[in-house]
Design an enzyme around this catalytic site. Structure first.
Site, PDB file in Angstrom:
ATOM      1  N   SER A 135     -35.544  14.763  20.972  1.00  0.00           N
ATOM      2  CA  SER A 135     -36.412  15.930  20.810  1.00  0.00           C
ATOM      3  C   SER A 135     -36.882  16.336  22.197  1.00  0.00           C
ATOM      4  O   SER A 135     -37.544  15.566  22.880  1.00  0.00           O
ATOM      5  CB  SER A 135     -37.596  15.546  19.912  1.00  0.00           C
ATOM      6  OG  SER A 135     -38.514  16.609  19.833  1.00  0.00           O
ATOM      7  N   LYS A 161     -32.574  18.474  19.915  1.00  0.00           N
ATOM      8  CA  LYS A 161     -33.545  19.373  19.271  1.00  0.00           C
ATOM      9  C   LYS A 161     -34.445  19.962  20.340  1.00  0.00           C
ATOM     10  O   LYS A 161     -34.967  19.249  21.182  1.00  0.00           O
ATOM     11  CB  LYS A 161     -34.319  18.569  18.228  1.00  0.00           C
ATOM     12  CG  LYS A 161     -35.749  18.978  17.952  1.00  0.00           C
ATOM     13  CD  LYS A 161     -36.299  18.217  16.751  1.00  0.00           C
ATOM     14  CE  LYS A 161     -37.815  18.064  16.832  1.00  0.00           C
ATOM     15  NZ  LYS A 161     -38.335  17.292  15.682  1.00  0.00           N
ATOM     16  N   LYS A 163     -37.739  22.302  21.338  1.00  0.00           N
ATOM     17  CA  LYS A 163     -38.991  22.902  20.894  1.00  0.00           C
ATOM     18  C   LYS A 163     -38.972  24.376  21.306  1.00  0.00           C
ATOM     19  O   LYS A 163     -38.570  24.707  22.439  1.00  0.00           O
ATOM     20  CB  LYS A 163     -40.166  22.183  21.549  1.00  0.00           C
ATOM     21  CG  LYS A 163     -40.322  20.738  21.090  1.00  0.00           C
ATOM     22  CD  LYS A 163     -40.782  20.664  19.633  1.00  0.00           C
ATOM     23  CE  LYS A 163     -40.998  19.224  19.222  1.00  0.00           C
ATOM     24  NZ  LYS A 163     -41.518  19.124  17.837  1.00  0.00           N
ATOM     25  N   ASP A 188     -37.125  23.371  16.836  1.00  0.00           N
ATOM     26  CA  ASP A 188     -38.344  23.019  16.100  1.00  0.00           C
ATOM     27  C   ASP A 188     -39.476  23.914  16.592  1.00  0.00           C
ATOM     28  O   ASP A 188     -39.875  23.834  17.755  1.00  0.00           O
ATOM     29  CB  ASP A 188     -38.690  21.542  16.326  1.00  0.00           C
ATOM     30  CG  ASP A 188     -39.847  21.066  15.460  1.00  0.00           C
ATOM     31  OD1 ASP A 188     -40.422  21.888  14.722  1.00  0.00           O
ATOM     32  OD2 ASP A 188     -40.172  19.855  15.526  1.00  0.00           O
ATOM     33  N   GLU A 213     -36.173  23.884  12.309  1.00  0.00           N
ATOM     34  CA  GLU A 213     -37.267  23.052  11.790  1.00  0.00           C
ATOM     35  C   GLU A 213     -38.603  23.798  11.813  1.00  0.00           C
ATOM     36  O   GLU A 213     -38.997  24.370  12.827  1.00  0.00           O
ATOM     37  CB  GLU A 213     -37.343  21.777  12.650  1.00  0.00           C
ATOM     38  CG  GLU A 213     -38.324  20.728  12.137  1.00  0.00           C
ATOM     39  CD  GLU A 213     -38.225  19.430  12.936  1.00  0.00           C
ATOM     40  OE1 GLU A 213     -37.194  19.191  13.612  1.00  0.00           O
ATOM     41  OE2 GLU A 213     -39.184  18.643  12.897  1.00  0.00           O
ATOM     42  N   ASP A 238     -40.868  20.096   7.967  1.00  0.00           N
ATOM     43  CA  ASP A 238     -41.561  18.942   8.543  1.00  0.00           C
ATOM     44  C   ASP A 238     -43.033  19.010   8.087  1.00  0.00           C
ATOM     45  O   ASP A 238     -43.405  18.394   7.077  1.00  0.00           O
ATOM     46  CB  ASP A 238     -41.410  18.993  10.079  1.00  0.00           C
ATOM     47  CG  ASP A 238     -42.187  17.922  10.831  1.00  0.00           C
ATOM     48  OD1 ASP A 238     -42.997  17.212  10.213  1.00  0.00           O
ATOM     49  OD2 ASP A 238     -42.001  17.781  12.064  1.00  0.00           O
ATOM     50  N   LYS A 262     -41.392  11.846   7.856  1.00  0.00           N
ATOM     51  CA  LYS A 262     -42.204  11.008   8.728  1.00  0.00           C
ATOM     52  C   LYS A 262     -43.080  10.167   7.817  1.00  0.00           C
ATOM     53  O   LYS A 262     -43.873  10.703   7.044  1.00  0.00           O
ATOM     54  CB  LYS A 262     -43.071  11.862   9.660  1.00  0.00           C
ATOM     55  CG  LYS A 262     -42.265  12.621  10.704  1.00  0.00           C
ATOM     56  CD  LYS A 262     -43.158  13.410  11.633  1.00  0.00           C
ATOM     57  CE  LYS A 262     -42.311  14.254  12.578  1.00  0.00           C
ATOM     58  NZ  LYS A 262     -43.122  15.234  13.316  1.00  0.00           N
ATOM     59  N   GLY A 290     -40.150  11.682  14.264  1.00  0.00           N
ATOM     60  CA  GLY A 290     -40.896  10.761  15.122  1.00  0.00           C
ATOM     61  C   GLY A 290     -42.191  11.384  15.583  1.00  0.00           C
ATOM     62  O   GLY A 290     -42.366  12.611  15.543  1.00  0.00           O
TER      63      GLY A 290
HETATM   64  O1  OSB Z   1     -42.533  18.178  15.171  1.00  0.00           O
HETATM   65  O2  OSB Z   1     -41.199  16.567  15.157  1.00  0.00           O
HETATM   66  C1  OSB Z   1     -42.224  17.076  15.581  1.00  0.00           C
HETATM   67  C2  OSB Z   1     -43.756  14.905  18.320  1.00  0.00           C
HETATM   68  C3  OSB Z   1     -45.091  15.045  18.034  1.00  0.00           C
HETATM   69  C4  OSB Z   1     -45.478  15.852  17.000  1.00  0.00           C
HETATM   70  C5  OSB Z   1     -44.514  16.520  16.244  1.00  0.00           C
HETATM   71  C6  OSB Z   1     -43.166  16.376  16.523  1.00  0.00           C
HETATM   72  C7  OSB Z   1     -42.778  15.573  17.602  1.00  0.00           C
HETATM   73  C8  OSB Z   1     -41.410  15.402  18.049  1.00  0.00           C
HETATM   74  C9  OSB Z   1     -41.077  14.172  18.861  1.00  0.00           C
HETATM   75  O3  OSB Z   1     -40.558  16.228  17.879  1.00  0.00           O
HETATM   76  C10 OSB Z   1     -40.247  13.214  18.110  1.00  0.00           C
HETATM   77  C11 OSB Z   1     -40.097  11.867  18.783  1.00  0.00           C
HETATM   78  O4  OSB Z   1     -39.203  11.713  19.598  1.00  0.00           O
HETATM   79  O5  OSB Z   1     -40.868  10.936  18.472  1.00  0.00           O
HETATM   80 MG    MG Z   2     -41.068  18.802  13.739  1.00  0.00          MG
END
Ligand code: OSB
Ligand code: MG
Length: 369
Positions: A135, A161, A163, A188, A213, A238, A262, A290
């Site tokens: 991510s 992925k 952001k 995402d 996402e 999510d 999650k 995560g």
């Molecule tokens: O939206 O998936 C998410 C981290 C913190 C809060 C939300 C998200 C995330 C990540 C990181 O995308 C995922 C990871 O590598 O732990």
């Molecule tokens: Mg997410």
């Protein structure tokens, strides 16, 4: 299993890089870990909320408070045979799923250790080699986005992925797609858009992404369903999914076709497994999300990822991507884009207590009678 004592600890950690999302920027992370003392074994859990209520209303402070004031007093000194029984005891707590999950997951760990079995066996898993994705936070420039994408592909990650946020979406993704034509890519948005931005997603729809996402608000399945109608790319939910019931409503209403599970967000392993079962009944793939967990949370995530419906790469990337040093003696790093589910009883990791002591800022032991 009798809940003899529960230990809470707050740890202060710094990630190796600053992680930018549509809701904020994070590098210094406060973390909560929980040690459950029961029947001669210790179970480990990790609270997955962050410093501020950007992703979820839960924070490290609400987590500590809810555990100390409501969860721990309710269970201390009592015995439970199953996670379902423990959850039943805590049914009076509305929400605060991450706080409940910190204890529920530690209970699973302790039960598995008491049985001398790895957690994945108790959960009913089967895949012990978990393909992982990375991510990637919002970068300062398109060039840096392409560069970080190439670097993580070279490290073996099976999916990248990105952001996104309004104003930072189509241009960086188009550049990455041009540079990496065959790589599985996703985005995402962490709820940063509304239906008025549908055009952005129609442009992203041209880039062959595996899924988009959480484009819209966490509580807006209706608009997600409207958006899904306009797109060939599946929407992955999510923030919208806090329970198996949410999963049923989301999938039945076609608000999304993939779920990011999650464990903390849905109240622990038992509920995560039920979300996974709902998704299977709709033939919808799931993957393990995560929260930049330390080794306890990451180990839990890998065990959960062993269930058969977790067919897409998870956000369970290498610990060494995030941390100079983790709190577990075992280093949970991917090799060639694959993480092995830790071996041994329970979650299969041991704690580096000397290191934990050095980053610990708060420690409380709650003892039953
Ligand atoms: O939206 O998936 C998410 C981290 C913190 C809060 C939300 C998200 C995330 C990540 C990181 O995308 C995922 C990871 O590598 O732990
Ligand atoms: Mg997410």
């Amino acid at each position: 299993m009798k809940i003899e004592a529960i230990e809470l600890r707050e740890l202060h950690t710094n990630m190796l890089f600053s992680f930018q999302t549509s809701f904020g920027e994070e590098q210094f992370l406060r973390k909560l870990i929980l040690v459950l003392h029961t029947d001669g074994v210790e179970g480990y859990g990790e609270f997955t909320g962050h410093n501020f209520p950007g992703y979820s209303y839960e924070t490290v402070d609400t987590g500590w408070d809810c555990l100390e004031q409501h969860i721990i007093p309710q269970v201390l000194g009592k015995s439970y045979e199953t996670p379902a029984q423990l959850l039943h005891e805590l049914r009076f707590i509305r929400g605060h799923n991450m706080a409940v999950a910190a204890l529920e997951s530690a209970f699973w760990d302790a039960q598995a250790k008491a049985a001398g079995l790895p957690l994945w066996v108790l959960l009913g898993g089967q895949n012990l080699e978990i393909p992982v994705g990375a991510s990637l936070g919002i970068q300062p420039t398109v060039e840096e986005t392409v560069e970080i994408a190439q670097r993580h592909k070279a490290e073996g990650y099976r999916r990248l992925k990105f952001k996104i946020k309004p104003g930072w979406d189509v241009a960086p993704l188009r550049a990455v797609r041009d540079a990496l034509p065959d790589m599985p890519l996703t985005v995402d948005a962490n709820s940063a858009y509304t239906l008025t931005n549908a055009r952005v997603f129609q442009e992203l729809d041209e880039l062959g992404l595996d899924y988009i996402e959480q484009p819209l608000a966490y509580d807006d399945l209706l608009d997600h369903a409207q958006l899904q109608k306009l797109l060939a790319t599946p929407i992955c939910l999510d923030e919208s999914i806090h329970s198996p019931e949410d999963a049923r409503k989301g999938l039945a209403g076609d608000a999304g076709r993939v779920i990011n599970i999650k464990m903390g967000r849905v109240r622990g392993h038992r509920q995560a497994r039920r979300v996974h079962e709902v998704a299977q009944s709709f033939a919808a793939p799931v993957w393990c999300g995560g929260m930049m967990e330390l080794g306890i949370g990451r180990a839990h995530n890998l065990h959960l990822s062993s269930l058969e419906g977790f067919t897409l790469p998870g956000d369970t990337s290498s610990a060494s991507r995030y941390w100079e040093k983790d709190i577990t003696n075992e280093v949970l790093d991917a090799v060639d884009g694959v993480q092995k589910v830790p071996e041994g009883a329970g979650i299969g990791v041991t704690l580096d207590n000397d290191f934990i002591e050095t980053i610990s800022v708060r420690h409380q032991m709650y003892k039953g009678s």
